[in-house]
Design a protein around this motif. Structure first.
Motif, PDB file in Angstrom:
ATOM      1  N   ALA A   1      31.718  -5.527 -17.411  1.00  0.00           N
ATOM      2  CA  ALA A   1      31.633  -6.823 -16.733  1.00  0.00           C
ATOM      3  C   ALA A   1      32.524  -6.782 -15.499  1.00  0.00           C
ATOM      4  O   ALA A   1      33.493  -6.035 -15.445  1.00  0.00           O
ATOM      5  CB  ALA A   1      32.086  -7.951 -17.663  1.00  0.00           C
TER       6      ALA A   1
ATOM      7  N   ASP B   1      27.914  -6.972 -13.939  1.00  0.00           N
ATOM      8  CA  ASP B   1      27.051  -8.029 -14.468  1.00  0.00           C
ATOM      9  C   ASP B   1      25.705  -8.050 -13.765  1.00  0.00           C
ATOM     10  O   ASP B   1      24.677  -8.272 -14.382  1.00  0.00           O
ATOM     11  CB  ASP B   1      27.756  -9.385 -14.298  1.00  0.00           C
TER      12      ASP B   1
ATOM     13  N   ARG C   1      23.677  -4.650 -14.598  1.00  0.00           N
ATOM     14  CA  ARG C   1      23.277  -4.337 -15.966  1.00  0.00           C
ATOM     15  C   ARG C   1      21.759  -4.345 -16.174  1.00  0.00           C
ATOM     16  O   ARG C   1      21.194  -3.361 -16.664  1.00  0.00           O
ATOM     17  CB  ARG C   1      23.942  -5.284 -16.957  1.00  0.00           C
TER      18      ARG C   1
ATOM     19  N   GLU D   1      18.302 -12.690 -12.938  1.00  0.00           N
ATOM     20  CA  GLU D   1      19.250 -12.206 -13.939  1.00  0.00           C
ATOM     21  C   GLU D   1      18.814 -12.650 -15.329  1.00  0.00           C
ATOM     22  O   GLU D   1      18.847 -11.885 -16.283  1.00  0.00           O
ATOM     23  CB  GLU D   1      20.634 -12.755 -13.619  1.00  0.00           C
TER      24      GLU D   1
END
Lengths: 288, 719
Positions: free
Chosen positions: A223, A242, A245, B716
């Motif tokens: 993170a 983040d 990922r 995301e």
């Protein structure tokens, strides 16, 4: 050929490699493994201790009468399986700290070698990493097993990756119709790796690819801002973990899918391992 | 070019750096991780890192742009086109140019002074070597004329040094002075360039000086001199919202020490209404803070009382602390006052008495009700019998240390005593003569008035009775403090008087000298009292007694304000004003090595005179604020206040009608069809307002930022 004394010679060395490997072999010694490679031959090769499940007709009763040892007789034909275990020792295998992939690979290889040798098969060891770093041709002698274990013990993950090129060098030296197991994290070009494996398959070997990944590599638990330092000399990358990922996981999944498809096409048995897997179960599962 | 209506709000622009600062602050030092599967990250980095970087920078730029646009929009920018108008003039030869610049207080509103300076500089840039220039700001009109400049760089420096003064704009005065200054120039092509502030106030519509200007421009020419071109550079201005302190008025400019002086402060709102903090200071020390809320287009008045003031000069200043408007000069105002020690008053009675008895008993009680027990009382009356004024020496002795003398019912005086009293008045003392039953008006006229040479202000007539009783009233139009007191009292205190007997006094110019004044009148129009300046002092003759024998004045409400104002007025020696208008020269008591300090720094002082007496004089004061005279040892000797002229608070923009100023300029055109007068229409044209576009830009930037953030969040979430 000296008789293989597992409890006195092999197990202590295994312990130096890994406790898990030792446990794995002890499990096999307990008779969980049933070899499907028995054959009939007149050429005596040696003894091994009797295990529950062995054919009682193969017990060397005269030996039992002389020395009170309950061994079965082995013949040369039963040791014809010549297996080569190849380990990817590139820098990327060093990831994981106390649970480094190279340690898991070493344990797997040692356990597998011990199991095969326990059943009288010839075991060889190839160390890959950008090129063929070392190669021990297969042999069934206990001393050779010790040499294999010592080589495993000294193994270090370093240098560039690229098993494909190394396999191209190794393939001509492999015994035909043998067993070939490659333990790697496959962090390299899939096409190159599959080309190398296809060269191995061309030797009519039973080719198996044990794909070893660390838990972090599968889940990417980082993170914030992280600077990733390449273990194989790649330039570092400073990234927002983040945000990266999902893209990483997508790229990894595509890579695994491509690898699986290639293995399926080349009839290569592909199994996935995690660095923290139980080695005994993993080996048993892989050899079932 | 772009003009800002509220340039100080540009101070908010550094807030636009907030996104960058936050970005840097939040930027953590990355954690190092040795990583094996770099090839997957490399794939990501190649594709995604570029995208993330672009997105991040785009967001930074959008956020910064939004904040910057909002901050700049707050300063209300507008696109203006400026023209120096030089091309419209056909210059046949070397130029003699007088730049008459309006540096009035209103020119400082909304940054107008900067615009005026830039217009003047633009005009200077059209001149060439050899041309002559005189830079003439409004605030230097009273200064002696100086030779024209041929050094254009020096002229530019003078223009750049001009700052708004406390003056009200006065274009006719500027133009007349410019024509005067033009006489000192030698070059043939004459130009008078008026750089106006864009406010209507300066055009002084209906002022007779425009006629004088027209006459001078139409006068015949001599020699090779061309008729001057008149150029008006006037930036169009907008109405600006302003809150201002228009007046600080103490109840009296001269007060007794340790009295609590009432002060009225007027706060005006022009186009805006909100609560502001009014800070009031005495000699620079804050004494009170109030919240005021004047109407949007009107005034509200605040009344306070100062703390007891010590003897000496004092300046009361008021400041709107948080007005934050476009005209900061109007947010402050000041006034001066002086507190003088108790005024000694000698009461010489024909009939001596104690308490309320005697010829002047009620007067003594009105001046000092506590009979000397109050140390802070403004007056210190001393009662003596008139017989004690035996001769000149005794009179001098009694008059020593007093500021005024009152003769109550005194029929006659020794010649020496009379001469002493006349000397006393001529030196600045005050004299009040009150009749009584035993007086002889004819003797007074002969011995005390002496055809106008004596101390008495007017020759008294006969004593007369009033049937019915007479009352009194304030003389209409009189500027005397007494008339003001009773005109502003709001009650008919004088009308309630009942006077049954009085000394007949002549009216000024009708039996009394022309320089005499009669601020209060009986109801038949004859003076109740008459006053006349004698030397440096003043003498007053009252028509009735103060002991109650000729009327009820001593027992009426009018008694105390009448005698206190009257005695206070005649007893005080004239002193220089403490509150000055712009361009007035301050006067101070003589002092060696004194230093005058004002809002813009130290100013020179020189020995001079004021009202016939030696005094220290300063230069004409142009900047509003407090001026303090320091002694050589640093002690404060005196204070003076200069406030922005009331007319300067009018920020009404020049309208089309004013441009025709309009009538005058039109008349000039008619008088000079050759077109010697050039009206540069605006000099600067204010075009489109830019702030709506900036607000729109900020909104678009914020919407785009929100869209990008939302899309990134969606990506995301999906992944």
């Amino acid at each position: 050929m000296a008789l293989l004394n597992w409890h006195e010679q092999i197990l202590p060395r295994l312990a130096r490699v890994s406790l898990s490997a030792r446990l794995a072999v002890e499990g096999f010694l307990a008779g969980e493994h049933r070899s499907n490679r028995r054959g009939q031959s007149v050429e005596f090769a040696g003894h091994r201790p009797y295990l529950p499940g062995d054919d009682v007709r193969r017990i060397d009763w005269p030996l039992w009468a002389r020395s009170d040892r309950l061994d079965v007789r082995l013949y040369e034909e039963e040791s014809q399986l010549r297996a080569v275990i190849a380990i990817d020792a590139s820098g990327s295998m060093g990831y994981g700290g106390s649970e480094a992939k190279i340690d898991s690979a070493r344990t797997l290889a040692a356990g597998l070698a011990a199991v095969l040798s326990r059943h009288g098969d010839a075991v060889g060891l190839a160390v890959l990493g950008g090129s063929l770093r070392s190669y021990l041709p297969p042999s069934a002698s206990p001393a050779h097993l010790i040499a294999v274990l010592e080589r495993l013990q000294d193994l270090r993950a370093e240098g560039p990756g690229g098993c494909g090129e190394a396999l191209a060098s190794l393939a001509p030296r492999l015994p035909r119709r043998g067993l070939f197991v490659l333990i790697t994290d496959a962090c390299e070009d899939t096409g190159s790796l599959l080309r190398g494996l296809r060269l191995v398959c061309a030797r009519r070997t039973d080719t198996r690819l044990w794909h070893l990944l660390h838990e972090d590599e599968g889940g990417f638990p980082f993170a914030g801002d992280v600077r990733f330092l390449g273990l194989e000399g790649e330039p570092s990358l400073a990234l927002d973990a983040d945000r990266v990922r999902p893209w990483y996981l997508r790229a990894l999944a595509a890579h695994r899918a491509e690898l699986a498809a290639g293995c399926r096409a080349a009839r290569i048995d592909l199994r996935g391992f995690r660095a923290d897997d139980d080695v005994a179960l993993a080996i048993a599962d892989a050899l079932r | 070019m772009i003009e800002l209506a509220a340039p100080w709000l540009l101070l908010a622009t550094p807030i636009a750096a907030a996104p960058f600062v936050l970005h840097l602050v939040r930027r953590r030092r990355p954690r190092d991780v040795g990583w094996g599967a770099m090839r997957f990250l490399a794939v990501v980095a190649a594709e995604q890192r570029r995208r993330l970087a672009v997105q991040e920078r785009l967001l930074l730029i959008l956020r910064t742009a939004a904040l910057l646009a909002a901050a700049v929009a707050a300063s209300r920018p507008a696109w203006v086109e400026r023209s120096a108008a030089a091309p419209v003039l056909e210059r046949g030869g070397r130029v003699a140019c007088v730049l008459a610049i309006d540096d009035s207080a209103a020119s400082g509103a909304a940054g107008g002074d900067a615009v005026a300076r830039s217009l003047a500089a633009a005009w200077l840039s059209t001149l060439r070597d050899g041309d002559e220039v005189t830079v003439l700001p409004l605030s230097l009109l009273t200064e002696p004329a100086v030779d024209p400049l041929v050094d254009l760089a020096a002229a530019r420096s003078q223009v750049e040094a001009i700052r708004p003064s406390a003056l009200a704009a006065d274009h006719p005065a500027l133009l007349l002075a410019a024509l005067d200054r033009l006489q000192a120039h030698l070059n043939p092509h004459a130009e008078v360039v008026l750089v106006a502030s864009g406010r209507a106030e300066g055009w002084r519509r209906g002022d007779r000086r425009w006629d004088e200007l027209a006459r001078r421009l139409a006068a015949p020419l001599h020699g090779t001199r061309e008729r001057p071109h008149i150029v008006v550079l006037e930036p169009p201005t907008r109405r600006v919202d302003d809150m201002a302190i228009t007046a600080v008025i103490p109840a009296s400019a001269r007060v007794a020490p340790r009295t609590r002086v009432p002060v009225r402060i007027t706060v005006a709102g022009h186009g805006v209404r909100r609560d502001v903090t009014l800070r009031i200071a005495l000699n620079g020390r804050t004494i009170e803070e109030l919240t005021v809320s004047p109407p949007a287009d009107g005034e509200s008045e605040v009344a306070i009382r100062l703390p007891p003031v010590e003897p000496g000069d004092h300046v009361i200043s008021a400041l709107l602390v948080d007005a934050n408007d476009a005209f900061p000069a109007s947010d402050t105002c000041a006034a001066g006052l002086v507190a003088e020690a108790r005024l000694g008053v000698l009461l010489a009675e024909a009939v001596p008495g104690r308490g309320l008895s005697g010829s002047l008993g009620p007067l003594a009680a009105a001046l000092d009700p506590d009979d000397g027990t109050d140390p802070f009382a403004p007056f210190a009356p001393r009662r003596v019998a008139a017989t004690q004024l035996l001769d000149g020496a005794r009179a001098d002795e009694l008059l020593n240390g007093t500021s005024a003398v009152v003769l109550g019912g005194v029929a006659a005086l020794d010649a020496g005593a009379l001469a002493a009293i006349e000397r006393f008045v001529a030196a600045g003392g005050g004299l009040l003569v009150v009749p009584g039953d035993g007086i002889d008006p004819a003797h007074w006229a002969t011995a005390w008035y002496r055809g106008g040479d004596g101390a008495l202000p007017a020759p008294p007539g006969a004593v007369r009775d009033h049937r019915p009783h007479a009352s009194a009233t304030a003389a209409p139009g009189s500027a005397h403090p007494l008339a003001e007191v009773f005109a502003n009292a709001g009650s008919d205190a004088l009308g309630q008087l009942s006077i049954n007997r009085s000394l007949e006094l002549p009216r000024p110019g009708d039996g009394a000298p022309d320089d005499a004044s009669a601020p209060l009148l009986l109801d038949d129009g004859s003076p109740l009292l008459i006053e006349r300046r004698r030397g440096q002092g003043r003498a007053v003759l009252l028509a009735t007694t103060l002991d109650g024998s000729w009327g009820d004045l001593p027992w009426r409400a009018a008694m105390v304000p009448l005698v206190r104002t009257l005695i206070g007025d005649i007893a005080a020696k004239p002193s220089p004003p403490r509150t000055l208008l712009p361009l007035q020269r301050p006067a101070f008591p003589p002092a060696s090595g004194a230093r005058l300090s004002g809002p813009a720094g130290d100013l020179p002082v020189e020995s001079g005179s004021w009202d016939g007496r030696s005094a220290l004089r300063g230069p004409p004061l142009t900047s509003p604020g407090t001026y303090t005279l320091f002694a050589a040892d640093g002690a404060v000797l005196a204070r003076r206040a200069v406030a922005v002229e009331r007319a300067a608070h009018d920020l009404t923009p020049t309208s089309e009608a004013d441009d025709a100023a309009a009538d005058v300029l039109g008349a000039w055109r008619a008088a000079d069809p050759a077109g010697a007068i050039v009206l540069v229409d605006g000099g600067q044209r204010r075009g489109a307002e830019l702030w709506p576009w900036l607000i729109a830009l900020a909104v678009i930037a914020l919407l785009t930022e929100a869209y990008i953030c939302g899309r990134a969040a969606r990506d995301e979430a999906q992944s």
